[in-house]
Design a protein around this motif. Structure first.
Motif, PDB file in Angstrom:
ATOM      1  N   GLU A  69      13.824  15.093   5.767  1.00  0.00           N
ATOM      2  CA  GLU A  69      12.558  14.279   6.173  1.00  0.00           C
ATOM      3  C   GLU A  69      11.500  14.084   5.269  1.00  0.00           C
ATOM      4  O   GLU A  69      10.831  15.093   4.890  1.00  0.00           O
ATOM      5  CB  GLU A  69      12.199  15.145   7.574  1.00  0.00           C
ATOM      6  N   PHE A  70      11.539  12.941   4.731  1.00  0.00           N
ATOM      7  CA  PHE A  70      10.800  12.477   3.612  1.00  0.00           C
ATOM      8  C   PHE A  70       9.240  12.521   4.280  1.00  0.00           C
ATOM      9  O   PHE A  70       8.999  12.279   5.422  1.00  0.00           O
ATOM     10  CB  PHE A  70      10.887  11.571   2.960  1.00  0.00           C
ATOM     11  N   SER A  71       8.100  12.826   3.467  1.00  0.00           N
ATOM     12  CA  SER A  71       6.503  12.458   3.722  1.00  0.00           C
ATOM     13  C   SER A  71       6.558  10.929   3.375  1.00  0.00           C
ATOM     14  O   SER A  71       7.405  10.638   2.537  1.00  0.00           O
ATOM     15  CB  SER A  71       5.746  13.397   2.896  1.00  0.00           C
ATOM     16  N   ARG A  72       5.497  10.312   4.058  1.00  0.00           N
ATOM     17  CA  ARG A  72       5.356   8.825   3.430  1.00  0.00           C
ATOM     18  C   ARG A  72       4.973   8.945   2.035  1.00  0.00           C
ATOM     19  O   ARG A  72       5.170   7.970   1.350  1.00  0.00           O
ATOM     20  CB  ARG A  72       4.001   8.486   4.413  1.00  0.00           C
ATOM     21  N   GLU A  73       4.270   9.972   1.594  1.00  0.00           N
ATOM     22  CA  GLU A  73       3.911   9.995   0.018  1.00  0.00           C
ATOM     23  C   GLU A  73       5.113  10.166  -0.777  1.00  0.00           C
ATOM     24  O   GLU A  73       5.332   9.487  -2.030  1.00  0.00           O
ATOM     25  CB  GLU A  73       3.024  11.143  -0.254  1.00  0.00           C
ATOM     26  N   ALA A  74       6.195  10.725  -0.401  1.00  0.00           N
ATOM     27  CA  ALA A  74       7.462  10.867  -0.838  1.00  0.00           C
ATOM     28  C   ALA A  74       8.311   9.379  -0.764  1.00  0.00           C
ATOM     29  O   ALA A  74       8.964   9.019  -1.697  1.00  0.00           O
ATOM     30  CB  ALA A  74       8.130  12.080  -0.573  1.00  0.00           C
ATOM     31  N   ALA A  75       8.063   8.907   0.305  1.00  0.00           N
ATOM     32  CA  ALA A  75       8.807   7.480   0.357  1.00  0.00           C
ATOM     33  C   ALA A  75       8.327   6.312  -0.318  1.00  0.00           C
ATOM     34  O   ALA A  75       9.293   5.514  -0.609  1.00  0.00           O
ATOM     35  CB  ALA A  75       8.947   7.363   2.042  1.00  0.00           C
ATOM     36  N   GLU A  76       7.092   6.243  -0.468  1.00  0.00           N
ATOM     37  CA  GLU A  76       6.524   5.034  -1.374  1.00  0.00           C
ATOM     38  C   GLU A  76       7.144   4.882  -2.474  1.00  0.00           C
ATOM     39  O   GLU A  76       7.531   3.497  -2.715  1.00  0.00           O
ATOM     40  CB  GLU A  76       5.162   5.355  -1.406  1.00  0.00           C
ATOM     41  N   PRO A  77       7.221   5.746  -3.340  1.00  0.00           N
ATOM     42  CA  PRO A  77       8.100   5.571  -4.717  1.00  0.00           C
ATOM     43  C   PRO A  77       9.505   5.128  -4.464  1.00  0.00           C
ATOM     44  O   PRO A  77       9.798   4.081  -5.209  1.00  0.00           O
ATOM     45  CB  PRO A  77       8.064   6.893  -5.502  1.00  0.00           C
ATOM     46  N   VAL A  78      10.248   5.538  -3.453  1.00  0.00           N
ATOM     47  CA  VAL A  78      11.537   5.187  -3.066  1.00  0.00           C
ATOM     48  C   VAL A  78      11.312   3.494  -2.870  1.00  0.00           C
ATOM     49  O   VAL A  78      12.313   2.830  -2.871  1.00  0.00           O
ATOM     50  CB  VAL A  78      12.276   5.913  -1.901  1.00  0.00           C
ATOM     51  N   LYS A  79      10.559   3.232  -1.751  1.00  0.00           N
ATOM     52  CA  LYS A  79      10.166   1.786  -1.319  1.00  0.00           C
ATOM     53  C   LYS A  79      10.151   0.876  -2.542  1.00  0.00           C
ATOM     54  O   LYS A  79      10.634  -0.336  -2.721  1.00  0.00           O
ATOM     55  CB  LYS A  79       9.269   1.721  -0.289  1.00  0.00           C
ATOM     56  N   ASP A  80       9.388   1.530  -3.527  1.00  0.00           N
ATOM     57  CA  ASP A  80       8.912   0.402  -4.843  1.00  0.00           C
ATOM     58  C   ASP A  80      10.399   0.373  -5.811  1.00  0.00           C
ATOM     59  O   ASP A  80      10.704  -0.823  -5.941  1.00  0.00           O
ATOM     60  CB  ASP A  80       8.005   1.295  -5.775  1.00  0.00           C
ATOM     61  N   LEU A  81      11.358   1.303  -5.470  1.00  0.00           N
ATOM     62  CA  LEU A  81      12.852   1.256  -6.220  1.00  0.00           C
ATOM     63  C   LEU A  81      13.386   0.115  -5.575  1.00  0.00           C
ATOM     64  O   LEU A  81      14.156  -0.492  -6.022  1.00  0.00           O
ATOM     65  CB  LEU A  81      13.473   2.513  -6.176  1.00  0.00           C
ATOM     66  N   LEU A  82      13.400   0.262  -4.131  1.00  0.00           N
ATOM     67  CA  LEU A  82      14.177  -0.807  -3.325  1.00  0.00           C
ATOM     68  C   LEU A  82      13.581  -2.360  -3.779  1.00  0.00           C
ATOM     69  O   LEU A  82      14.421  -3.149  -3.565  1.00  0.00           O
ATOM     70  CB  LEU A  82      13.985  -0.618  -1.801  1.00  0.00           C
ATOM     71  N   GLY A  83      12.409  -2.416  -3.748  1.00  0.00           N
ATOM     72  CA  GLY A  83      11.838  -3.979  -3.842  1.00  0.00           C
ATOM     73  C   GLY A  83      11.983  -4.682  -2.505  1.00  0.00           C
ATOM     74  O   GLY A  83      12.637  -4.286  -1.465  1.00  0.00           O
ATOM     75  N   GLY A  84      11.344  -5.808  -2.323  1.00  0.00           N
ATOM     76  CA  GLY A  84      11.256  -6.718  -1.427  1.00  0.00           C
ATOM     77  C   GLY A  84      10.406  -6.291  -0.033  1.00  0.00           C
ATOM     78  O   GLY A  84      10.021  -5.041  -0.080  1.00  0.00           O
ATOM     79  N   LYS A  85      10.495  -7.167   0.882  1.00  0.00           N
ATOM     80  CA  LYS A  85       9.775  -6.853   2.172  1.00  0.00           C
ATOM     81  C   LYS A  85      10.408  -6.259   3.190  1.00  0.00           C
ATOM     82  O   LYS A  85      10.035  -5.356   3.911  1.00  0.00           O
ATOM     83  CB  LYS A  85       9.057  -8.070   2.609  1.00  0.00           C
ATOM     84  N   LEU A  86      11.700  -6.490   3.104  1.00  0.00           N
ATOM     85  CA  LEU A  86      12.719  -5.969   4.208  1.00  0.00           C
ATOM     86  C   LEU A  86      13.600  -4.856   3.656  1.00  0.00           C
ATOM     87  O   LEU A  86      14.611  -4.885   3.336  1.00  0.00           O
ATOM     88  CB  LEU A  86      13.652  -7.035   4.505  1.00  0.00           C
ATOM     89  N   ASN A  87      12.879  -3.524   3.521  1.00  0.00           N
ATOM     90  CA  ASN A  87      13.306  -2.342   3.063  1.00  0.00           C
ATOM     91  C   ASN A  87      12.973  -1.233   4.094  1.00  0.00           C
ATOM     92  O   ASN A  87      12.136  -1.361   4.749  1.00  0.00           O
ATOM     93  CB  ASN A  87      13.029  -2.357   1.751  1.00  0.00           C
TER      94      ASN A  87
END
Length: 567
Positions: free
Chosen positions: A439-457
Motif C-alpha cells: 500500500e503506497f502513500s500518495r507521496e510515494a506514488a507520485e514519482p511512479v506516475k512520473d515514470l509512467l507518463g501520460g494522462k491515462l496512468n
C-alpha cells in the motif's frame, strides 16, 4: 382438553344420568371412552380440534426438516465446506489459446467473469482488518473473484481482483499455475484490501488479550477455495472473450468520499488531485463486457464493529456499474496509506451500511458519467507487459516476528529477513499501469506516475503480495505526526520504496527501448513455476507438471534478475 376428558370419564353415575344420552346400567363400565365421548359432545369437538392442530404442527415440522435437508445435504456430501461442482478444472487452459484466437480475429479480444467466493458457513471465521480475533457471524453481501482478460495477436493478460484484504506471493503463484500452463506469469492477481472478508494472510487470528496475534487466522480450506474460484474466473473470462473496443478516462472524484489522516504541506496537498481512473471494454455491438474502476481509498466503511462478511464499497461500485452498463465490474486500489472513507458521525451499524451503499453509488455514477463525457477511444491498443521479481528486506521487527512464528500464513521459522515479490509495468495502448505490492502513500506514488507518463496512468496497489505500507524516506524521517508513526510501524522499512522505485525505473526504461519490438516482455524463470505449496491436490493435474517448484524457504532462487521471454 385432557383435563375435561378425564373429568367426563370419572364422572359419577348421577352426573351421567343428567346427560342427553341416558345413564348406563350400573353393571357396565362407566369409564368406557366411547360412552364418555357420546355423553360429552363438547369434549369430542375439542379432541377434533386438537387432532387438527397436531396434524398441522407435524406438517410444519416435516416442511422444516425437508428444507433443512435440501439446504444442508449438498454441503454434508462434500469433503470441504468450500468445494462445489464448479471447483473442478475446465479441460485445458482457455487463457493459453487467446493469442491464437486474437490472431484469427485480427483484433483485440476481451472477456470477463465474476465467481462468488463467499464462505458457505462463515460463522466463527476470523475477519481481516482492524484488530485481531474478530469472528464473523454471517453474510451481509457476497464477495467475488473477478477477472478481465485482454488479448491481442501477440500477448494475453488477465487481471484478477479478489474481494479480500490481501494475499501472499504463494497464493498468487498458485492462481497463476491453475489458470495458465504456458504463461502463469501473465495472470495478474490484485487484492481489493477489503476489511470485511475472511483473513487470507493470517495476522487477524487468535490474539492475546485480543491485541497480540499468537496464531494464524487463515482457514486453509477457504484459501484453496479462493484460489480455485479465481482460476475459474479466468477460465470463464477467457471462454467468453470476443472482439472488443476499449475506452478510458480520468475524472474528478465526488467530494467527501475519502480523507487523508496525516498532515502534509498545504502546497503539496493542493497538487494532489482526487481522481478516478476508469476503463471500459465493449463488444462490437456496444454491449458492455467489463468496466474497470481504479480509486484510492480503504475499503472500510463498516469499521470494526461489523461482523458480517461484505464486499464493502467496492462491491457496491461493481453492483451499481453492472446495473448501469451491464457486464462485469472490477475495482482496484490506488495509493492507500493514510486514506480512508469519510466518517459517519452517527456510528450505528445501520448507518454504516447506508454509507457503504452511498459511497459505492457515488463512485460508480461519477465513473460512468466521466466515461460517457470524457472517454477516449483506444484504437487497436497494443498490450505490453514487463514483470520483475525483487527481494525486499524486512526491517520491521513486528512483521519479522509474525512471519517467523507462523502467524503470517505460509511463513516458517526458517524464513530469512527477506521477502520475494513481483512488480510490473503494463501498457494497454496509451494506458500505462504500474503494478506494485503493498500500500503506497500518495507521496510515494507520485514519482511512479512520473515514470509512467501520460494522462491515462494508474498505480495499482496490492499486486501479488501484501507487504504493508510503502513510504518515502522523507516520510520515515517525520516524527511529529502520530498517524505517520502508525504507518511506519506496519511497513517493511525505509529501504522498500527505493528498491521498488529503482526496479520500476528499469522496467519503464526497457519498455521504452523495446517499443518497436513486438512480443518482447520481461518474465522471470521462477514466475513460470508454481509455488512451493503447489495447487490443491484435488484440483487435478493442471498446473502441477514437470516445471519444478521453488526453494524450500519460499524465496525464489533466481534473485531479481529478469529475462526476455516472448509470447
Amino acid at each position: 382438553m385432557t383435563g375435561a376428558l378425564v373429568n367426563n370419564i370419572f364422572r359419577p353415575p348421577s352426573a351421567l344420568e343428567s346427560t342427553g344420552c341416558g345413564a348406563p346400567p350400573r353393571n357396565t363400565c362407566r369409564y368406557d371412552f366411547v360412552v364418555t365421548l357420546c355423553q360429552s359432545p363438547r369434549s369430542f369437538g375439542n379432541m377434533i380440534e386438537m387432532l387438527k392442530k397436531t396434524i398441522a404442527n407435524c406438517f410444519r415440522l416435516v416442511s422444516v426438516l425437508v428444507f433443512f435437508l435440501a439446504v444442508s445435504m449438498p454441503g454434508l456430501l462434500q469433503a470441504s465446506d468450500f468445494e462445489n461442482i464448479e471447483s473442478a478444472p475446465i479441460e485445458g487452459y482457455p487463457f493459453d489459446h487467446l493469442v491464437e484466437r486474437a490472431k484469427a480475429a485480427g483484433t483485440l479480444l476481451a472477456g470477463s467473469a465474476a465467481v462468488d467466493i463467499t464462505p458457505r458457513y462463515p460463522k466463527g471465521m476470523y475477519m481481516a482488518g482492524f484488530g485481531p480475533q474478530r469472528e464473523a457471524r454471517g453474510v451481509a453481501d457476497p464477495i467475488f473473484a473477478r477477472a478481465l482478460v485482454l488479448a491481442d495477436p501477440e500477448k494475453a493478460v488477465a487481471l484478477v481482483t479478489l474481494d479480500v484484504i490481501g494475499v501472499l506471493s504463494e497464493t498468487s503463484a498458485r492462481i497463476g499455475a491453475m489458470a495458465s500452463a504456458e504463461h502463469p506469469e501473465n495472470i495478474l492477481v490484485v487484492a481489493v484490501h477489503n476489511h470485511d472478508a475472511p483473513d487470507t494472510i493470517g495476522y487477524w487470528g487468535p490474539a492475546l488479550f485480543k491485541l497480540v496475534p499468537v496464531r494464524c487466522g487463515v482457514d486453509p480450506d477457504y484459501l484453496r477455495f479462493v484460489e480455485r474460484m479465481a482460476a475459474l474466473a479466468v477460465h470463464r473470462a477467457a471462454n467468453s472473450a470476443v472482439p472488443a473496443e476499449l475506452k478510458a478516462a480520468r475524472v474528478k472524484a465526488p467530494g467527501r468520499i475519502c480523507r487523508r489522516l496525516y498532515k502534509i504541506p498545504a502546497a503539496q496537498a493542493a497538487q494532489q488531485k482526487d481522481t478516478i481512473f476508469v476503463m471500459s471494454a465493449d463488444d462490437k455491438n456496444g454491449d458492455a463486457i467489463a468496466t474497470w474502476i481504479h480509486y484510492d481509498c480503504h475499503a472500510e466503511t463498516l469499521w470494526e464493529r461489523n461482523q458480517l462478511i461484505s464486499a464493502d464499497w467496492p462491491g457496491e461500485v461493481c453492483k451499481f456499474i453492472e446495473w448501469i452498463r451491464g457486464g462485469t465490474g472490477l475495482v482496484t486500489m490506488g495509493p492507500l496509506a493514510g486514506r480512508e472513507p469519510e466518517p459517519v458521525y452517527s456510528g450505528s451499524l445501520r448507518n454504516r451500511f447506508w454509507h457503504k451503499r452511498q459511497t459505492g453509488r457515488a463512485l460508480a455514477e461519477t465513473a460512468f458519467q466521466g466515461l460517457v463525457e470524457k472517454g477516449i477511444e483506444l484504437e487497436s491498443p497494443r498490450l505490453r507487459l514487463r514483470l520483475a521479481r525483487v527481494k525486499l528486506k524486512v526491517e520491521s521487527k513486528l512483521l519479522l516476528l509474525a512471519g517467523r512464528t507462523g502467524v503470517i500464513f505460509g511463513r516458517t521459522p526458517k524464513q530469512s529477513a527477506e521477502m520475494s515479490t513481483r512488480l510490473g509495468f503494463l501498457e494497454i495502448g496509451p494506458v500505462k499501469i504500474a503494478l506494485v505490492p503493498g500500500e503506497f502513500s500518495r507521496e510515494a506514488a507520485e514519482p511512479v506516475k512520473d515514470l509512467l507518463g501520460g494522462k491515462l496512468n494508474a498505480v495499482v496497489n496490492l499486486f501479488d503480495t501484501e507487504i504493508g505500507y510503502v513510504l518515502t524516506e522523507d516520510q520515515f524521517s517525520e516524527k511529529d505526526d502520530w498517524y505517520m508513526q502508525y504507518l511506519k510501524s506496519v511497513s517493511f522499512g525505509k529501504s522498500v520504496f527505493g528498491t521498488l522505485y529503482s526496479r520500476l525505473g528499469e522496467l519503464a526504461t526497457k519498455a521504452a527501448a523495446e517499443e518497436n519490438q513486438p512480443g518482447a516482455t520481461g518474465v522471470e524463470k521462477e514466475d513460470r513455476q508454481p509455488s512451493r505449496l503447489g495447487p490443491p491436490a484435488d484440483f487435478g493435474d493442471h498446473g502441477q507438471d514437470d516445471r519444478g517448484t521453488n526453494s524450500e524457504d519460499g524465496n525464489n532462487t533466481a534473485g531479481d534478475e529478469d529475462e526476455k521471454n516472448g509470447d
